[in-house]
Design an enzyme around this catalytic site. Structure first.
Site, PDB file in Angstrom:
ATOM      1  N   ASP A  93       0.858  -1.179   0.000  1.00 53.56           N
ATOM      2  CA  ASP A  93       0.000   0.000   0.000  1.00 53.56           C
ATOM      3  C   ASP A  93       0.896   1.231   0.000  1.00 53.56           C
ATOM      4  O   ASP A  93       1.924   1.242   0.679  1.00 53.56           O
ATOM      5  CB  ASP A  93      -0.901   0.002   1.243  1.00 53.56           C
ATOM      6  CG  ASP A  93      -2.166   0.830   1.061  1.00 53.56           C
ATOM      7  OD1 ASP A  93      -2.037   2.051   0.823  1.00 53.56           O
ATOM      8  OD2 ASP A  93      -3.260   0.257   1.169  1.00 53.56           O
ATOM      9  N   THR A 125      -4.653   6.597   0.417  1.00 53.34           N
ATOM     10  CA  THR A 125      -5.908   6.607   1.177  1.00 53.34           C
ATOM     11  C   THR A 125      -5.916   5.528   2.255  1.00 53.34           C
ATOM     12  O   THR A 125      -6.700   5.618   3.201  1.00 53.34           O
ATOM     13  CB  THR A 125      -7.129   6.412   0.256  1.00 53.34           C
ATOM     14  OG1 THR A 125      -6.977   5.204  -0.485  1.00 53.34           O
ATOM     15  CG2 THR A 125      -7.269   7.583  -0.709  1.00 53.34           C
ATOM     16  N   TYR A 172     -11.754   7.379 -12.694  1.00 52.26           N
ATOM     17  CA  TYR A 172     -12.034   6.144 -11.958  1.00 52.26           C
ATOM     18  C   TYR A 172     -12.803   5.157 -12.827  1.00 52.26           C
ATOM     19  O   TYR A 172     -12.398   3.998 -12.981  1.00 52.26           O
ATOM     20  CB  TYR A 172     -12.837   6.482 -10.704  1.00 52.26           C
ATOM     21  CG  TYR A 172     -13.118   5.289  -9.809  1.00 52.26           C
ATOM     22  CD1 TYR A 172     -12.095   4.691  -9.071  1.00 52.26           C
ATOM     23  CD2 TYR A 172     -14.400   4.776  -9.689  1.00 52.26           C
ATOM     24  CE1 TYR A 172     -12.344   3.613  -8.238  1.00 52.26           C
ATOM     25  CE2 TYR A 172     -14.666   3.695  -8.857  1.00 52.26           C
ATOM     26  CZ  TYR A 172     -13.637   3.118  -8.141  1.00 52.26           C
ATOM     27  OH  TYR A 172     -13.898   2.045  -7.320  1.00 52.26           O
ATOM     28  N   THR A 190      -3.027   4.400 -11.573  1.00 51.97           N
ATOM     29  CA  THR A 190      -3.079   3.300 -10.615  1.00 51.97           C
ATOM     30  C   THR A 190      -3.878   2.132 -11.179  1.00 51.97           C
ATOM     31  O   THR A 190      -3.465   0.971 -11.061  1.00 51.97           O
ATOM     32  CB  THR A 190      -3.699   3.776  -9.286  1.00 51.97           C
ATOM     33  OG1 THR A 190      -2.882   4.805  -8.736  1.00 51.97           O
ATOM     34  CG2 THR A 190      -3.801   2.633  -8.292  1.00 51.97           C
ATOM     35  N   ASP A 232       4.006   1.562  -4.264  1.00 53.48           N
ATOM     36  CA  ASP A 232       3.036   2.077  -5.220  1.00 53.48           C
ATOM     37  C   ASP A 232       2.989   1.112  -6.401  1.00 53.48           C
ATOM     38  O   ASP A 232       4.015   0.864  -7.055  1.00 53.48           O
ATOM     39  CB  ASP A 232       3.460   3.474  -5.685  1.00 53.48           C
ATOM     40  CG  ASP A 232       2.397   4.172  -6.521  1.00 53.48           C
ATOM     41  OD1 ASP A 232       1.717   3.488  -7.317  1.00 53.48           O
ATOM     42  OD2 ASP A 232       2.255   5.395  -6.393  1.00 53.48           O
TER      43      ASP A 232
END
Length: 313
Positions: free
Chosen positions: A31, A35, A143, A90, A56
């Protein structure tokens, strides 16, 4: 099994890691803490089968694992719109890197996709064969389109390289370990009600959502992860109980014994008007369906938010 959970310090990732450890697996959490919160997994650090790495997923990772769960992506509009370029990186680069790892180690890999791939749907309930109605250039697109591209990558790695991929489409989930500033509707309403602040209602409250308690969601994810290779998804994982946002607000006010008023505001751009999963595939392929209904789930979740608020004061 030795299982990598990407995004494992987040809301869902921490619950998944905890459950996998409880079933006897080794768990490696990665992680970047954009967040995710270390405190979400602090109680797991003394477990000899648990390991935590700050990393990451947009950069390659070289470890040896039997299975991978990719939950690495901010999931609330507040967080993913804060850095939209990083959000889509991501989803896409993270998927490429983790799929490459799965291919090298011959590991099965699960993608935590989302009901957001359906966009603002024109059919209800949403079944997996529905292609969606998504704005490719809107404020939520980083997203929505990132997750859609990730599904494409998972499907192509399966077809081209025979990687054992699984795709779960997660519908609105709530429960303990959501951040107080998460920005999603359940946590927003509970926090506002507990603080006696007005409940911020975007639009007239007639838009609908289906809310799944976190314990049910995790059971569904693990069921899919452990299924044989021919069960790959996409499979909707959510609770088909459908509520208007106004009904949710009224229920939260009742259960928190709050005096909060409801304050109506302009509906944000591209906010879906309806969300309701068709879970026929989950029932047939996973023998899964949710057990916890909204009132019961809120009763279980509210004490967590009360404790978090108390710890901040």
């Amino acid at each position: 099994m030795r299982i990598l959970v990407a995004g494992g310090a987040g809301f869902l990732g921490s619950h998944l890691s905890e459950r996998l450890l409880g079933e006897g697996h080794e768990v490696l959490v990665v992680d970047n803490f954009y967040t995710g919160q270390r405190e979400n997994v602090a109680h797991l650090l003394d477990n000899k089968k648990f390991e935590l790495i700050r990393h990451d997923v947009t950069f390659p990772l070289f470890v040896e694992v039997d299975a991978i769960c990719n939950l690495a992506c901010p999931a609330s509009p507040v967080h993913y719109q804060r850095n939209p370029v990083q959000t889509i990186k991501t989803s896409i680069l993270g998927s490429i890197n983790l799929l490459g790892l799965a291919r090298r180690t011959n590991a099965r890999i699960l993608q935590a996709s989302t009901s957001e791939i359906y966009g603002d749907p024109v059919i209800s309930p949403q079944e997996e064969e529905y292609w969606g109605n998504v704005n490719t250039i809107g404020v939520r697109s980083c997203y929505d389109e990132g997750k859609r591209a990730a599904e494409t990558l998972f499907s192509d790695y399966r077809r081209q390289y025979d990687v054992d991929t699984k795709i779960a489409r997660i519908f609105n989930t709530y429960g303990p370990r959501m951040a107080l500033d998460d920005g999603r509707v359940v946590s927003n309403f509970i926090v506002q009600a507990l603080l006696g602040k007005p409940i911020t209602m975007y639009g007239d409250g007639s838009q609908t959502r289906s809310f799944c308690y976190v314990d049910d969601l995790i059971t569904g994810l693990i069921s899919l992860l452990m299924k044989e290779k021919n069960v790959s998804g996409p499979i909707n994982i959510g609770n088909p109980g459908e509520f208007t946002i106004l009904e949710l607000a009224q229920l939260v006010i009742e259960l928190t014994n709050s005096n909060s008023s409801i304050e109506f505001r302009t509906l944000p751009s591209d906010d879906p008007k309806q969300r309701k999963p068709d879970i026929s595939k989950a029932k047939s392929d996973l023998q899964w369906e949710p057990r916890v209904q909204l009132r019961e789930g809120l009763i279980q979740a509210i004490p967590y938010f009360e404790a978090r608020i108390a710890s901040k004061t």
